[in-house]
Write an enzyme that holds these catalytic residues in place. Sequence first.
Site, PDB file in Angstrom:
ATOM      1  N   ASP A  38      50.032  21.429  20.761  1.00 39.04           N
ATOM      2  CA  ASP A  38      49.048  20.595  20.845  1.00 39.04           C
ATOM      3  C   ASP A  38      48.513  20.450  22.158  1.00 39.04           C
ATOM      4  O   ASP A  38      47.696  19.607  22.757  1.00 39.04           O
ATOM      5  CB  ASP A  38      49.429  19.120  20.468  1.00 39.04           C
ATOM      6  CG  ASP A  38      50.705  18.730  21.406  1.00 39.04           C
ATOM      7  OD1 ASP A  38      51.251  19.498  22.264  1.00 39.04           O
ATOM      8  OD2 ASP A  38      50.947  17.561  21.421  1.00 39.04           O
ATOM      9  N   HIS A 242      42.826  46.873  35.624  1.00 42.25           N
ATOM     10  CA  HIS A 242      42.832  45.629  35.294  1.00 42.25           C
ATOM     11  C   HIS A 242      44.136  44.886  35.485  1.00 42.25           C
ATOM     12  O   HIS A 242      44.860  44.053  34.527  1.00 42.25           O
ATOM     13  CB  HIS A 242      42.364  45.297  33.830  1.00 42.25           C
ATOM     14  CG  HIS A 242      40.536  45.501  33.937  1.00 42.25           C
ATOM     15  ND1 HIS A 242      40.120  45.983  32.788  1.00 42.25           N
ATOM     16  CD2 HIS A 242      39.990  45.298  34.724  1.00 42.25           C
ATOM     17  CE1 HIS A 242      38.721  45.956  32.849  1.00 42.25           C
ATOM     18  NE2 HIS A 242      38.606  45.696  34.249  1.00 42.25           N
ATOM     19  N   ASP A 259      40.546  41.826  43.564  1.00 42.65           N
ATOM     20  CA  ASP A 259      39.497  41.525  42.876  1.00 42.65           C
ATOM     21  C   ASP A 259      39.275  40.239  42.135  1.00 42.65           C
ATOM     22  O   ASP A 259      39.967  39.782  41.237  1.00 42.65           O
ATOM     23  CB  ASP A 259      39.411  42.555  41.870  1.00 42.65           C
ATOM     24  CG  ASP A 259      37.905  42.620  40.969  1.00 42.65           C
ATOM     25  OD1 ASP A 259      37.175  41.603  41.208  1.00 42.65           O
ATOM     26  OD2 ASP A 259      37.824  43.601  40.183  1.00 42.65           O
ATOM     27  N   ASP A 270      32.005  38.013  41.687  1.00 42.15           N
ATOM     28  CA  ASP A 270      32.806  39.127  41.326  1.00 42.15           C
ATOM     29  C   ASP A 270      33.030  40.001  42.661  1.00 42.15           C
ATOM     30  O   ASP A 270      32.175  40.982  42.937  1.00 42.15           O
ATOM     31  CB  ASP A 270      32.294  39.764  40.120  1.00 42.15           C
ATOM     32  CG  ASP A 270      33.236  40.947  39.671  1.00 42.15           C
ATOM     33  OD1 ASP A 270      34.362  41.114  40.201  1.00 42.15           O
ATOM     34  OD2 ASP A 270      32.780  41.571  38.690  1.00 42.15           O
ATOM     35  N   HIS A 349      35.332  54.316  36.586  1.00 42.78           N
ATOM     36  CA  HIS A 349      34.447  53.294  36.105  1.00 42.78           C
ATOM     37  C   HIS A 349      33.194  53.293  36.504  1.00 42.78           C
ATOM     38  O   HIS A 349      32.959  54.116  37.336  1.00 42.78           O
ATOM     39  CB  HIS A 349      35.356  51.928  36.251  1.00 42.78           C
ATOM     40  CG  HIS A 349      35.408  51.532  37.683  1.00 42.78           C
ATOM     41  ND1 HIS A 349      34.480  51.427  38.652  1.00 42.78           N
ATOM     42  CD2 HIS A 349      36.479  51.684  38.624  1.00 42.78           C
ATOM     43  CE1 HIS A 349      34.814  50.956  39.911  1.00 42.78           C
ATOM     44  NE2 HIS A 349      36.172  51.288  39.875  1.00 42.78           N
ATOM     45  N   GLU A 383      30.234  48.544  43.092  1.00 42.82           N
ATOM     46  CA  GLU A 383      31.612  48.582  43.070  1.00 42.82           C
ATOM     47  C   GLU A 383      32.231  49.959  43.122  1.00 42.82           C
ATOM     48  O   GLU A 383      33.221  50.106  41.789  1.00 42.82           O
ATOM     49  CB  GLU A 383      32.139  47.414  42.180  1.00 42.82           C
ATOM     50  CG  GLU A 383      31.845  47.687  40.666  1.00 42.82           C
ATOM     51  CD  GLU A 383      32.637  46.436  39.672  1.00 42.82           C
ATOM     52  OE1 GLU A 383      33.937  46.620  39.975  1.00 42.82           O
ATOM     53  OE2 GLU A 383      32.001  45.839  39.104  1.00 42.82           O
ATOM     54  N   GLU A 406      33.530  45.841  46.246  1.00 42.48           N
ATOM     55  CA  GLU A 406      32.571  45.251  45.485  1.00 42.48           C
ATOM     56  C   GLU A 406      31.837  44.001  45.943  1.00 42.48           C
ATOM     57  O   GLU A 406      32.342  43.228  46.510  1.00 42.48           O
ATOM     58  CB  GLU A 406      33.487  44.711  44.120  1.00 42.48           C
ATOM     59  CG  GLU A 406      32.500  44.089  43.045  1.00 42.48           C
ATOM     60  CD  GLU A 406      33.333  43.768  41.669  1.00 42.48           C
ATOM     61  OE1 GLU A 406      34.315  43.481  41.741  1.00 42.48           O
ATOM     62  OE2 GLU A 406      32.734  43.513  40.733  1.00 42.48           O
TER      63      GLU A 406
HETATM   64  N1  GLY Z   1      36.369  41.882  38.039  1.00 43.76           N
HETATM   65  C1  GLY Z   1      35.837  42.779  36.971  1.00 43.76           C
HETATM   66  C2  GLY Z   1      35.026  43.668  37.392  1.00 43.76           C
HETATM   67  O1  GLY Z   1      34.928  44.023  38.525  1.00 43.76           O
HETATM   68  O2  GLY Z   1      34.327  44.235  36.613  1.00 43.76           O
HETATM   69 MN    MN Z   2      35.667  42.651  40.076  1.00 38.24          MN
HETATM   70 MN    MN Z   3      32.788  43.802  38.614  1.00 41.80          MN
END
Ligand code: GLY
Ligand code: MN
Ligand code: MN
Length: 452
Positions: A38, A242, A259, A270, A349, A383, A406
């Site tokens: 709950d 991540h 991060d 961010d 990335h 970033e 970043e």
């Molecule tokens: N914190 C997620 C990213 O940097 O995209």
């Molecule tokens: Mn980030």
């Molecule tokens: Mn980011």
Amino acid sequence: MFFEHQEYQTRCQKLLAQMADNSAALIPAASLVTRSRDTEYTFRQDSDFHYLCGFPEPNAWLVISNKDGCPSPMLICQEKDEQAEIWHGRRYGPEKAEQSFAVEQAFGLDDIEELLEEVLNGLDSIYFAQGHNAEADELVFSLLESLRNAPKQKRTAPSSIIDLRPLLHEMRLFKSEAEIAVMQKAADISVEAHIRAMNHAAPGIFEYQLEAEILHQFAYHGARSAAYNSIVGAGENACILHYTENTDKLNDGDLVLIDAGAEYQGYAADITRTFPVSGRFSEPQKILYQLVLDAQLAALNVIKPGVTLKAATDVAIEVITQGLIDLGILNGTLEENIKEQTYRAYFMHGLGHWLGLDVHDVGSYQHKGSERPLEPGMVLTVEPGIYISASSSVDDQWKRIGIRIEDNILITEQGYKNLTEKAPKSIEAIEALMSGNTSSDAKVVKDVSAAV
Ligand code: GLY
Ligand code: MN
Ligand code: MN
């Protein structure tokens, strides 16, 4: 209410101006989600709903319509309920909601089916985000079905359902002055949190203890939630993009990658900073760190209206790839390595993403089938990173090093403004800030203005 009424009125007018005649947009609030038995997860309002009215409760709907006689914007929200409010907290109720929010009229949730069916009856089209919220889909589809089944009562269902998201998300991509001010505040709180973490770092403390310093700073300054799960990864953990377990001990000689960004009044920051646990970079760490920083600065150097994110990404890729070749981590020519994308083993990335109410914010990255040029009012992250895990086939000195830097960048008429520039990022600034760190329990938040 987060912004002046005028801000929400402008947004709703802008949406209405793009809608077909005799149509309505239906926007449901977020629902509470069970965490265990709950108890529920902390409520977070749906970003689209929040954007259009700022009403902070679950179990609500916003209707924006140009149908004759339909109040617009119309809010449907939970009724006042003394017992429920004793247990679960205050509710506005329709009467107070109507006075407090930029809506034409508010109604109680008890009558939602009749209210929404009345709005839908006779419309030509509705704007609705199908598939986004299962409960909302169920209600809307059942009301449409009920109208379709009542032709003899002269009731008609709208014949087309148009996805609201492309219209609304294009609007959300461009931040107003008021939104930029809130995003600057989210950025400022997050900058201070990163500085606090740098001040508290020391060999022997745990990643979760640095996370605690970050979250303390967020909450203390009114950002009760992080915009996403904070990543505090030391040593090899920094190579897991991540990583959010945040369970390990910080070792002397390692880097730690943080991060973390605050969510302030719904808007995300961010930021990533990477720094030495001990306060001093080793030579290999320094070399790779400077390479990531050079890549970020080179990408920022080309960012301005008219340039695409892809073009800035290519600049960062070129700097990183050439740097990795120079260090003997990659072999061959720059051209060959870029063609074969060999850099992706270490920089896997993208360079960045839109930022706003959502950390990976909405808005198309394409325009008329090609890469979208940046425009004033957009906010994005920049970033770049280099991640060399223990299993990489490189000289040992480069292993177990993960670095990302970043920042949050607002595109302006002249170029850009870095909303997070006060978070120290040069090697000198980080080492100067951390030079007073002696032990994990003797940290004072220092004035870093001179070090930035
Ligand atoms: N914190 C997620 C990213 O940097 O995209
Ligand atoms: Mn980030
Ligand atoms: Mn980011």
